[in-house]
Design a protein around this motif. Structure first.
Motif, PDB file in Angstrom:
ATOM      1  N   LYS A   1      45.853  36.416  33.664  1.00  0.00           N
ATOM      2  CA  LYS A   1      45.045  36.441  32.442  1.00  0.00           C
ATOM      3  C   LYS A   1      44.320  37.769  32.306  1.00  0.00           C
ATOM      4  O   LYS A   1      44.251  38.566  33.253  1.00  0.00           O
ATOM      5  CB  LYS A   1      44.052  35.277  32.416  1.00  0.00           C
TER       6      LYS A   1
ATOM      7  N   LEU B   1      36.326  28.569  36.432  1.00  0.00           N
ATOM      8  CA  LEU B   1      37.294  29.534  35.923  1.00  0.00           C
ATOM      9  C   LEU B   1      36.605  30.706  35.242  1.00  0.00           C
ATOM     10  O   LEU B   1      36.797  31.861  35.616  1.00  0.00           O
ATOM     11  CB  LEU B   1      38.264  28.869  34.940  1.00  0.00           C
ATOM     12  N   GLU B   2      35.780  30.411  34.229  1.00  0.00           N
ATOM     13  CA  GLU B   2      35.077  31.487  33.529  1.00  0.00           C
ATOM     14  C   GLU B   2      33.960  30.917  32.668  1.00  0.00           C
ATOM     15  O   GLU B   2      33.867  29.701  32.458  1.00  0.00           O
ATOM     16  CB  GLU B   2      36.043  32.308  32.660  1.00  0.00           C
TER      17      GLU B   2
ATOM     18  N   LYS C   1      34.124  39.474  33.761  1.00  0.00           N
ATOM     19  CA  LYS C   1      34.783  38.431  34.553  1.00  0.00           C
ATOM     20  C   LYS C   1      34.501  38.603  36.046  1.00  0.00           C
ATOM     21  O   LYS C   1      34.357  37.614  36.773  1.00  0.00           O
ATOM     22  CB  LYS C   1      36.292  38.472  34.301  1.00  0.00           C
TER      23      LYS C   1
ATOM     24  N   THR D   1      41.407  34.721  43.906  1.00  0.00           N
ATOM     25  CA  THR D   1      41.573  35.614  42.759  1.00  0.00           C
ATOM     26  C   THR D   1      41.869  37.036  43.210  1.00  0.00           C
ATOM     27  O   THR D   1      41.257  37.552  44.147  1.00  0.00           O
ATOM     28  CB  THR D   1      40.302  35.612  41.888  1.00  0.00           C
TER      29      THR D   1
ATOM     30  N   ILE E   1      35.830  28.590  43.583  1.00  0.00           N
ATOM     31  CA  ILE E   1      36.590  29.418  42.652  1.00  0.00           C
ATOM     32  C   ILE E   1      38.009  29.580  43.198  1.00  0.00           C
ATOM     33  O   ILE E   1      38.213  29.615  44.413  1.00  0.00           O
ATOM     34  CB  ILE E   1      35.939  30.797  42.414  1.00  0.00           C
TER      35      ILE E   1
ATOM     36  N   GLN F   1      45.313  34.591  39.564  1.00  0.00           N
ATOM     37  CA  GLN F   1      44.581  33.538  40.269  1.00  0.00           C
ATOM     38  C   GLN F   1      45.526  32.474  40.818  1.00  0.00           C
ATOM     39  O   GLN F   1      46.605  32.237  40.273  1.00  0.00           O
ATOM     40  CB  GLN F   1      43.569  32.852  39.335  1.00  0.00           C
TER      41      GLN F   1
ATOM     42  N   GLU G   1      29.664  38.891  30.107  1.00  0.00           N
ATOM     43  CA  GLU G   1      31.068  38.873  29.722  1.00  0.00           C
ATOM     44  C   GLU G   1      31.978  39.449  30.800  1.00  0.00           C
ATOM     45  O   GLU G   1      33.194  39.284  30.734  1.00  0.00           O
ATOM     46  CB  GLU G   1      31.264  39.626  28.402  1.00  0.00           C
TER      47      GLU G   1
ATOM     48  N   GLN H   1      31.047  37.310  36.665  1.00  0.00           N
ATOM     49  CA  GLN H   1      31.069  35.846  36.595  1.00  0.00           C
ATOM     50  C   GLN H   1      31.527  35.229  37.908  1.00  0.00           C
ATOM     51  O   GLN H   1      30.913  34.289  38.424  1.00  0.00           O
ATOM     52  CB  GLN H   1      32.006  35.399  35.475  1.00  0.00           C
ATOM     53  N   LEU H   2      32.611  35.754  38.458  1.00  0.00           N
ATOM     54  CA  LEU H   2      33.147  35.214  39.701  1.00  0.00           C
ATOM     55  C   LEU H   2      32.169  35.419  40.858  1.00  0.00           C
ATOM     56  O   LEU H   2      31.989  34.533  41.698  1.00  0.00           O
ATOM     57  CB  LEU H   2      34.487  35.880  40.023  1.00  0.00           C
TER      58      LEU H   2
ATOM     59  N   SER I   1      46.032  32.558  28.877  1.00  0.00           N
ATOM     60  CA  SER I   1      46.407  32.517  30.291  1.00  0.00           C
ATOM     61  C   SER I   1      47.821  31.967  30.410  1.00  0.00           C
ATOM     62  O   SER I   1      48.213  31.058  29.685  1.00  0.00           O
ATOM     63  CB  SER I   1      45.434  31.622  31.068  1.00  0.00           C
TER      64      SER I   1
ATOM     65  N   ASN J   1      31.780  31.738  28.959  1.00  0.00           N
ATOM     66  CA  ASN J   1      31.678  32.490  27.707  1.00  0.00           C
ATOM     67  C   ASN J   1      30.229  32.406  27.234  1.00  0.00           C
ATOM     68  O   ASN J   1      29.767  31.328  26.852  1.00  0.00           O
ATOM     69  CB  ASN J   1      32.625  31.912  26.654  1.00  0.00           C
TER      70      ASN J   1
END
Length: 320
Positions: A161, A286-287, A121, A138, A135, A201, A119, A124-125, A179, A289
């Motif tokens: 966001k 982007l992301e 972020k 950011t 990507i 971003q 979870e 994740q990136l 966002s 979940n």
């Protein structure tokens, strides 16, 4: 035996249960609101587990082949207990459910510890970049000077966001933080920026939103398009009229599909929902979940997501 841990309002579970019943696969649904009606026993150093359901079924830990950690809620949601006591009781049950991960040989979709880690972020990136995803540029900051520098470098618009779960929960109502496009930062006070870190971003436009559901080695993608007055919205989730949002099956390029599977695997997951945007021939991450909703997507885009989840729950752990 398949153990499903969720809540009684989770309609997506019904899709899975329908398939499991059709194929005569044994399962136990454990809604956390009803958890006090079950009886549990865990023994150490033996490492044994027993669950007795409200109808008297005895489930031994060694018979559980997979656990779908779907959407557990809180027990005692309607009990007339003081809030600190409720929180204490919730924490004990939460700890017990997490403790089920100590049972060896169980296939989790997903392991709750992997869910929690995924979870992040920032993680994740980082992992998406390691997987060779494109990507957007950011910035994560709580410094207005850094925000100003980003705008000078990237242009007049950017996407802003939340860094963590974009949900504000109050007793009477909850608020989702979508966002948004940020254009003018001149009126923003330093104190408004410094109070919490957030994500800024690069704005990718024109763009097409693509939602990818990954179940182990399978990818099921849908293109998202907005109609009418909603067509200019940045975040399709903010559209209050679902009839203005269209979902269509979408065939990902093989390279992008493989990147999605690789990303999910590197995060230690077996299931996840990934948000991509397409501009021209390029796809941007982007992301992700790790426990993204999908019931509405199956219904509106006709994607066989429930079938793939059921398959994954029933297949042996080592099989791909």
């Amino acid at each position: 035996m398949i153990l499903i841990i969720s809540n009684k309002y989770d309609l997506s579970v019904d899709y899975i249960i329908e398939i499991l019943r059709k194929h005569n696969d044994s399962f136990l649904r454990l809604n956390t609101e009803d958890i006090v009606n079950f009886r549990f026993k865990a023994e150490f150093p033996e490492g044994k587990l027993q669950i007795i359901s409200p109808d008297g079924r005895k489930i031994q830990g060694k018979s559980i082949k997979s656990i779908w950690f779907r959407r557990p809620g809180k027990p005692f949601e309607n009990e007339d207990l003081p809030s600190p006591t409720k929180e204490f009781i919730y924490n004990q049950w939460h700890s017990f459910i997490l403790g089920l991960t100590t049972i060896e040989g169980i296939k989790w979709i997903n392991n709750p510890f992997a869910n929690y880690r995924a979870e992040s972020k920032m993680l994740q990136l980082k992992i998406a970049r390691d997987c060779s995803f494109r990507i957007p540029q950011t910035l994560i900051t709580s410094d207005k000077k850094e925000l100003e520098t980003f705008f000078k470098w990237r242009g007049e618009k950017a996407v802003v966001k939340a860094l963590d779960a974009p949900l504000i929960e109050e007793e009477e109502k909850s608020y989702f933080i979508f966002s948004n496009v940020l254009e003018d930062i001149s009126s923003i006070e330093e104190s408004e920026v410094s109070i919490t870190p957030f994500i800024v971003q690069e704005l990718i436009e024109p763009k097409t939103d693509v939602r990818v559901t990954v179940v182990e080695h399978k990818t099921l993608a849908a293109k998202v398009s907005l109609k009418g007055c909603a067509s200019s919205m940045l975040d399709w989730r903010a559209c209050k009229d679902i009839n203005l949002v269209k979902f269509e099956p979408f065939e990902l390029p093989e390279k992008i599909a493989n990147l999605c599977v690789r990303l999910v695997k590197k995060l230690g997951l077996r299931f996840a929902a990934i948000d991509l945007v397409q501009r021209g021939d390029d796809f941007y991450f982007l992301e992700i979940n790790p426990n993204g909703e999908w019931g509405w997507l199956q219904k509106r885009a006709g994607l066989p997501i429930a079938k793939e989840i059921a398959r994954a729950l029933c297949e042996p752990m080592g099989r791909k």
